[in-house]
Write a protein that holds these residues in place. Sequence first.
Motif, PDB file in Angstrom:
ATOM      1  N   LEU A  28       0.800  -1.228   0.000  1.00 52.17           N
ATOM      2  CA  LEU A  28       0.000   0.000   0.000  1.00 52.17           C
ATOM      3  C   LEU A  28       0.828   1.271   0.000  1.00 52.17           C
ATOM      4  O   LEU A  28       0.288   2.370  -0.084  1.00 52.17           O
ATOM      5  N   GLU A  29       2.157   1.126   0.077  1.00 55.32           N
ATOM      6  CA  GLU A  29       3.004   2.309   0.242  1.00 55.32           C
ATOM      7  C   GLU A  29       2.746   3.367  -0.844  1.00 55.32           C
ATOM      8  O   GLU A  29       2.504   4.530  -0.540  1.00 55.32           O
ATOM      9  N   GLN A  30       2.766   2.941  -2.097  1.00 53.41           N
ATOM     10  CA  GLN A  30       2.595   3.905  -3.193  1.00 53.41           C
ATOM     11  C   GLN A  30       1.211   4.544  -3.165  1.00 53.41           C
ATOM     12  O   GLN A  30       1.063   5.744  -3.382  1.00 53.41           O
ATOM     13  N   ASP A  31       0.192   3.718  -2.903  1.00 54.77           N
ATOM     14  CA  ASP A  31      -1.183   4.246  -2.853  1.00 54.77           C
ATOM     15  C   ASP A  31      -1.314   5.308  -1.756  1.00 54.77           C
ATOM     16  O   ASP A  31      -1.979   6.321  -1.940  1.00 54.77           O
ATOM     17  N   ILE A  32      -0.674   5.034  -0.615  1.00 57.04           N
ATOM     18  CA  ILE A  32      -0.769   5.992   0.495  1.00 57.04           C
ATOM     19  C   ILE A  32      -0.044   7.287   0.131  1.00 57.04           C
ATOM     20  O   ILE A  32      -0.540   8.381   0.360  1.00 57.04           O
ATOM     21  N   LEU A  33       1.131   7.133  -0.507  1.00 60.03           N
ATOM     22  CA  LEU A  33       1.897   8.330  -0.903  1.00 60.03           C
ATOM     23  C   LEU A  33       1.118   9.178  -1.903  1.00 60.03           C
ATOM     24  O   LEU A  33       1.144  10.403  -1.851  1.00 60.03           O
ATOM     25  N   GLN A  34       0.425   8.503  -2.827  1.00 63.86           N
ATOM     26  CA  GLN A  34      -0.290   9.239  -3.869  1.00 63.86           C
ATOM     27  C   GLN A  34      -1.623   9.794  -3.396  1.00 63.86           C
ATOM     28  O   GLN A  34      -2.201  10.677  -4.036  1.00 63.86           O
ATOM     29  N   SER A  35      -2.126   9.270  -2.296  1.00 69.14           N
ATOM     30  CA  SER A  35      -3.444   9.686  -1.826  1.00 69.14           C
ATOM     31  C   SER A  35      -3.435  11.152  -1.391  1.00 69.14           C
ATOM     32  O   SER A  35      -2.468  11.641  -0.822  1.00 69.14           O
ATOM     33  N   LYS A  36      -4.551  11.831  -1.681  1.00 73.13           N
ATOM     34  CA  LYS A  36      -4.652  13.249  -1.296  1.00 73.13           C
ATOM     35  C   LYS A  36      -5.140  13.402   0.133  1.00 73.13           C
ATOM     36  O   LYS A  36      -5.256  14.510   0.643  1.00 73.13           O
ATOM     37  N   ALA A  37      -5.454  12.290   0.774  1.00 73.17           N
ATOM     38  CA  ALA A  37      -5.963  12.337   2.148  1.00 73.17           C
ATOM     39  C   ALA A  37      -4.933  12.965   3.076  1.00 73.17           C
ATOM     40  O   ALA A  37      -3.730  12.883   2.830  1.00 73.17           O
ATOM     41  N   ARG A  38      -5.432  13.555   4.153  1.00 70.04           N
ATOM     42  CA  ARG A  38      -4.493  13.970   5.191  1.00 70.04           C
ATOM     43  C   ARG A  38      -4.085  12.732   5.985  1.00 70.04           C
ATOM     44  O   ARG A  38      -4.819  11.750   6.024  1.00 70.04           O
ATOM     45  N   LYS A  39      -2.889  12.797   6.553  1.00 69.60           N
ATOM     46  CA  LYS A  39      -2.322  11.572   7.130  1.00 69.60           C
ATOM     47  C   LYS A  39      -1.895  11.781   8.581  1.00 69.60           C
ATOM     48  O   LYS A  39      -1.246  12.764   8.916  1.00 69.60           O
ATOM     49  N   VAL A  40      -2.266  10.794   9.395  1.00 72.33           N
ATOM     50  CA  VAL A  40      -1.908  10.820  10.813  1.00 72.33           C
ATOM     51  C   VAL A  40      -1.124   9.551  11.129  1.00 72.33           C
ATOM     52  O   VAL A  40      -1.443   8.476  10.610  1.00 72.33           O
ATOM     53  N   LEU A  41      -0.099   9.692  11.953  1.00 64.89           N
ATOM     54  CA  LEU A  41       0.667   8.530  12.403  1.00 64.89           C
ATOM     55  C   LEU A  41       0.570   8.421  13.921  1.00 64.89           C
ATOM     56  O   LEU A  41       0.713   9.424  14.627  1.00 64.89           O
ATOM     57  N   ILE A  42       0.317   7.231  14.411  1.00 61.89           N
ATOM     58  CA  ILE A  42       0.401   6.973  15.854  1.00 61.89           C
ATOM     59  C   ILE A  42       1.280   5.737  16.012  1.00 61.89           C
ATOM     60  O   ILE A  42       0.908   4.646  15.565  1.00 61.89           O
ATOM     61  N   ASP A  43       2.466   5.911  16.605  1.00 65.35           N
ATOM     62  CA  ASP A  43       3.439   4.816  16.574  1.00 65.35           C
ATOM     63  C   ASP A  43       4.493   4.942  17.676  1.00 65.35           C
ATOM     64  O   ASP A  43       4.822   6.024  18.113  1.00 65.35           O
ATOM     65  N   HIS A  44       5.048   3.794  18.065  1.00 65.97           N
ATOM     66  CA  HIS A  44       6.038   3.771  19.156  1.00 65.97           C
ATOM     67  C   HIS A  44       7.387   3.192  18.738  1.00 65.97           C
ATOM     68  O   HIS A  44       8.158   2.750  19.589  1.00 65.97           O
ATOM     69  N   HIS A  45       7.682   3.166  17.425  1.00 66.55           N
ATOM     70  CA  HIS A  45       8.979   2.652  16.979  1.00 66.55           C
ATOM     71  C   HIS A  45      10.011   3.771  16.831  1.00 66.55           C
ATOM     72  O   HIS A  45       9.653   4.934  16.668  1.00 66.55           O
ATOM     73  N   ILE A  46      11.280   3.355  16.839  1.00 72.73           N
ATOM     74  CA  ILE A  46      12.379   4.303  16.672  1.00 72.73           C
ATOM     75  C   ILE A  46      12.361   4.879  15.254  1.00 72.73           C
ATOM     76  O   ILE A  46      12.009   4.175  14.304  1.00 72.73           O
ATOM     77  N   ALA A  47      12.744   6.148  15.131  1.00 69.69           N
ATOM     78  CA  ALA A  47      12.967   6.788  13.831  1.00 69.69           C
ATOM     79  C   ALA A  47      11.762   6.706  12.894  1.00 69.69           C
ATOM     80  O   ALA A  47      11.863   6.296  11.749  1.00 69.69           O
ATOM     81  N   ALA A  48      10.616   7.120  13.394  1.00 64.14           N
ATOM     82  CA  ALA A  48       9.414   7.126  12.553  1.00 64.14           C
ATOM     83  C   ALA A  48       9.524   8.210  11.483  1.00 64.14           C
ATOM     84  O   ALA A  48      10.132   9.251  11.715  1.00 64.14           O
ATOM     85  N   GLU A  49       8.928   7.942  10.322  1.00 58.34           N
ATOM     86  CA  GLU A  49       8.940   8.917   9.216  1.00 58.34           C
ATOM     87  C   GLU A  49       7.909  10.015   9.465  1.00 58.34           C
ATOM     88  O   GLU A  49       6.951  10.165   8.705  1.00 58.34           O
ATOM     89  N   THR A  50       8.119  10.791  10.511  1.00 63.97           N
ATOM     90  CA  THR A  50       7.076  11.747  10.922  1.00 63.97           C
ATOM     91  C   THR A  50       6.819  12.819   9.859  1.00 63.97           C
ATOM     92  O   THR A  50       5.726  13.352   9.781  1.00 63.97           O
ATOM     93  N   ASP A  51       7.838  13.111   9.024  1.00 65.13           N
ATOM     94  CA  ASP A  51       7.665  14.188   8.037  1.00 65.13           C
ATOM     95  C   ASP A  51       6.725  13.805   6.893  1.00 65.13           C
ATOM     96  O   ASP A  51       6.360  14.652   6.088  1.00 65.13           O
ATOM     97  N   ARG A  52       6.346  12.558   6.820  1.00 61.40           N
ATOM     98  CA  ARG A  52       5.410  12.155   5.769  1.00 61.40           C
ATOM     99  C   ARG A  52       3.950  12.294   6.218  1.00 61.40           C
ATOM    100  O   ARG A  52       3.045  11.898   5.500  1.00 61.40           O
ATOM    101  N   PHE A  53       3.743  12.806   7.422  1.00 62.57           N
ATOM    102  CA  PHE A  53       2.389  12.867   7.981  1.00 62.57           C
ATOM    103  C   PHE A  53       2.013  14.295   8.367  1.00 62.57           C
ATOM    104  O   PHE A  53       2.876  15.095   8.721  1.00 62.57           O
ATOM    105  N   ASP A  54       0.732  14.618   8.289  1.00 63.68           N
ATOM    106  CA  ASP A  54       0.251  15.927   8.723  1.00 63.68           C
ATOM    107  C   ASP A  54       0.313  16.044  10.239  1.00 63.68           C
ATOM    108  O   ASP A  54       0.479  17.123  10.783  1.00 63.68           O
ATOM    109  N   LEU A  55       0.129  14.908  10.909  1.00 63.14           N
ATOM    110  CA  LEU A  55       0.236  14.886  12.366  1.00 63.14           C
ATOM    111  C   LEU A  55       0.851  13.555  12.766  1.00 63.14           C
ATOM    112  O   LEU A  55       0.387  12.501  12.310  1.00 63.14           O
ATOM    113  N   ALA A  56       1.902  13.610  13.577  1.00 63.39           N
ATOM    114  CA  ALA A  56       2.531  12.371  14.035  1.00 63.39           C
ATOM    115  C   ALA A  56       2.561  12.349  15.557  1.00 63.39           C
ATOM    116  O   ALA A  56       3.071  13.275  16.189  1.00 63.39           O
TER     117      ALA A  56
END
Length: 346
Positions: free
Chosen positions: A106-134
């Motif tokens: 789903l990576e490409q579909d998510i990248l191409q989607s116009k939706a706003r994106k939220v991340l909720i996660d507890h792993h090291i070095a999350a790609e926070t810059d790819r999300f509107d809110l992390a």
Amino acid sequence: MTIDTLKLESLLSESREIVLVGHFNPDGDAVGSVTAAYHYLKARGKQPRIILPSPYPESMAFLEPEDPRERIVICERDPELARRLVAGADLLVCLDLNRLSRTEYLEQDILQSKARKVLIDHHIAAETDRFDLAVSTIDVSSTCELLFWTLMAMPDIAGDPDRIPLRCAESLYVGMMTDTNNFSNSVFPGTFEMASRLIARGVNKEALQEKVLSCYSVSRTRLMGHMVKDKMKVLPKHQAAYMLLSNKEKDRYHFLPGDSEGFVNLPLAIRDVRISALFTENFDGKYIRVSLRSKNEINVNRFAIRFFNGGGHRNAAGGRLYMPLEDVPAYFEQALEAWPEEEKFS
Ligand SMILES: [Mn+2]
């Protein structure tokens, strides 16, 4: 950490088509967090959908949405529907994954989607810059714990666990319980606090343990015995142990998703074993899945990054190897040999 609940609240209230996404090979925390978010949003009058890239353990089916039209979409089985949901979303919430590549197909579909994106996660070095809110921190046991504290800070819950829908509370408990191996690792003071509040809320801890942790088949238990007795290799020089699990063995023991859950922890019960590895042939034979665990002072996250194309947490990490299973033992020993001491104890 501070959680921008004002922003989260406005993203949620402005969105109609909310899609919740978990990671490939979903574990208890992945299933727990996507279903917890679903049950919370459902109680708010939303109609969220859940997508998981690949099947999840059968023991967690009871966390699924009640409405048959809203059941979890498994991308491997239903790629068209999964893609359509991502394309039609106006808000995508990714849970328990630090990189979009963990969503696999789903990576490409998510990248191409116009939706706003939220991340909720507890792993090291999350790609926070790819999300509107992390919402991202490693100082919690699990994504479910992070989601619990996030919900507690939301205006509608306002710190009162009794306002968390019971099914949401159960999902949160399951994710925390499985990620901590039932309170044996990655437990923080806040983890007990969460558990305490959820139990006061009405979560039946024993019933959840029985459903999720004491739910295996006879053949899974025999496979576990076989792994420990016939497959486990101990390397005293490195205070390490490892096991290989082939597709042939999986067939022989009628393997189901989730059946190898916990195997990698078994060698750590040995006094002088401080690092444990489980190497599992992926079902399509295209790569080897790597699971690593360590006792407290050893940092297997760094080990996974350097040698196993992966990462994770200090004492629990994973990755992939692209080589035949029979080449893995020599590679593992070389990796242990080559691993810089200062990184090992970093
Ligand atoms: Mn997790």
